[in-house]
Design a protein around this motif. Structure first.
Motif, PDB file in Angstrom:
ATOM      1  N   THR A  55      23.617  10.437 -70.839  1.00 58.59           N
ATOM      2  CA  THR A  55      24.345   9.566 -70.916  1.00 58.59           C
ATOM      3  C   THR A  55      25.392  10.728 -72.115  1.00 58.59           C
ATOM      4  O   THR A  55      26.238  10.394 -72.049  1.00 58.59           O
ATOM      5  N   VAL A  56      24.821  11.251 -73.400  1.00 57.06           N
ATOM      6  CA  VAL A  56      25.311  12.087 -74.641  1.00 57.06           C
ATOM      7  C   VAL A  56      25.921  13.806 -73.431  1.00 57.06           C
ATOM      8  O   VAL A  56      27.069  13.293 -74.155  1.00 57.06           O
ATOM      9  N   VAL A  57      25.513  13.726 -73.099  1.00 54.16           N
ATOM     10  CA  VAL A  57      25.754  14.838 -72.440  1.00 54.16           C
ATOM     11  C   VAL A  57      26.901  15.156 -70.962  1.00 54.16           C
ATOM     12  O   VAL A  57      27.437  15.395 -71.171  1.00 54.16           O
ATOM     13  N   GLY A  58      26.729  13.185 -70.484  1.00 63.46           N
ATOM     14  CA  GLY A  58      27.363  13.665 -69.339  1.00 63.46           C
ATOM     15  C   GLY A  58      28.862  12.754 -69.947  1.00 63.46           C
ATOM     16  O   GLY A  58      29.889  13.218 -69.445  1.00 63.46           O
TER      17      GLY A  58
ATOM     18  N   TRP B 212      30.218  16.389 -71.125  1.00 59.15           N
ATOM     19  CA  TRP B 212      30.448  17.179 -69.443  1.00 59.15           C
ATOM     20  C   TRP B 212      31.430  16.199 -68.459  1.00 59.15           C
ATOM     21  O   TRP B 212      32.002  17.428 -68.184  1.00 59.15           O
ATOM     22  N   TYR B 213      31.763  15.663 -68.829  1.00 66.23           N
ATOM     23  CA  TYR B 213      32.252  14.907 -67.664  1.00 66.23           C
ATOM     24  C   TYR B 213      33.549  13.686 -68.237  1.00 66.23           C
ATOM     25  O   TYR B 213      34.798  13.569 -67.835  1.00 66.23           O
TER      26      TYR B 213
ATOM     27  N   LYS C   4      38.771  16.206 -66.289  1.00 69.61           N
ATOM     28  CA  LYS C   4      40.878  16.724 -65.515  1.00 69.61           C
ATOM     29  C   LYS C   4      39.746  16.816 -63.590  1.00 69.61           C
ATOM     30  O   LYS C   4      39.977  15.907 -63.222  1.00 69.61           O
ATOM     31  N   ARG C   5      38.895  18.022 -64.281  1.00 73.16           N
ATOM     32  CA  ARG C   5      38.748  19.213 -62.769  1.00 73.16           C
ATOM     33  C   ARG C   5      37.762  18.581 -62.074  1.00 73.16           C
ATOM     34  O   ARG C   5      38.030  18.174 -60.715  1.00 73.16           O
ATOM     35  N   TRP C   6      36.983  17.477 -62.691  1.00 71.13           N
ATOM     36  CA  TRP C   6      36.427  16.222 -62.072  1.00 71.13           C
ATOM     37  C   TRP C   6      36.457  15.593 -61.111  1.00 71.13           C
ATOM     38  O   TRP C   6      36.421  15.524 -59.822  1.00 71.13           O
TER      39      TRP C   6
END
Length: 138
Positions: A20-23, A26-27, A33-35
């Motif tokens: 959750t923290v990394v996500g 990351w996202y 925006k790119r995702w």
């Protein structure tokens, strides 16, 4: 030799928290925006997709359960070995997932964003499991 399956509660519960923290990073600020663009979404949903979070939490519990047992079976005793288990675990899952991206006609950018995230999670989870298995609550 018979192997007994290990289910260490504390190291398993760390997986969903780390993901959750990394996500969120990351996202969010890193690739959000790119995702969204690659997913053909105008922006991130305002309301969190509860089923997606539930599936992610379950997936991370299972990932950490598997990493705990893989590390025990192969006798991981160093941080470098835990790192290698994380890389091999990620590589094995990528070998299975890559055709799905190809047949799903997903963009290479989306594949790379998601695959790199999975690598980071596999490495962080494997190292966390290695560090925490000595401090199990069960």
């Amino acid at each position: 030799m018979v192997y007994q399956v290990t289910c260490s509660l504390y190291p398993m519960l760390v997986g969903p928290l780390l993901s959750t923290v990394v996500g969120m990073i990351w996202y969010g600020p890193l690739f959000g925006k790119r995702w969204c663009r690659e997913m053909r979404m105008p922006q991130m949903p305002k309301e969190p997709p509860i089923m997606a979070f539930a599936a992610t939490a379950f997936s991370n519990l299972l990932t950490n359960f598997l990493l705990i047992n893989i590390q025990n079976i192969v006798g991981v005793s160093t941080l470098q070995q835990a790192f290698l288990v994380g890389v091999l675990f990620w590589a094995s899952t990528m070998a299975l997932r890559t055709p799905h991206y190809a047949f799903g006609m997903r963009s290479l950018a989306l594949f790379l964003i998601d695959s790199a995230f999975d690598l980071v999670i596999a490495l962080v989870s494997s190292i966390a499991v290695f560090q925490l298995t000595g401090f199990s609550l069960d």
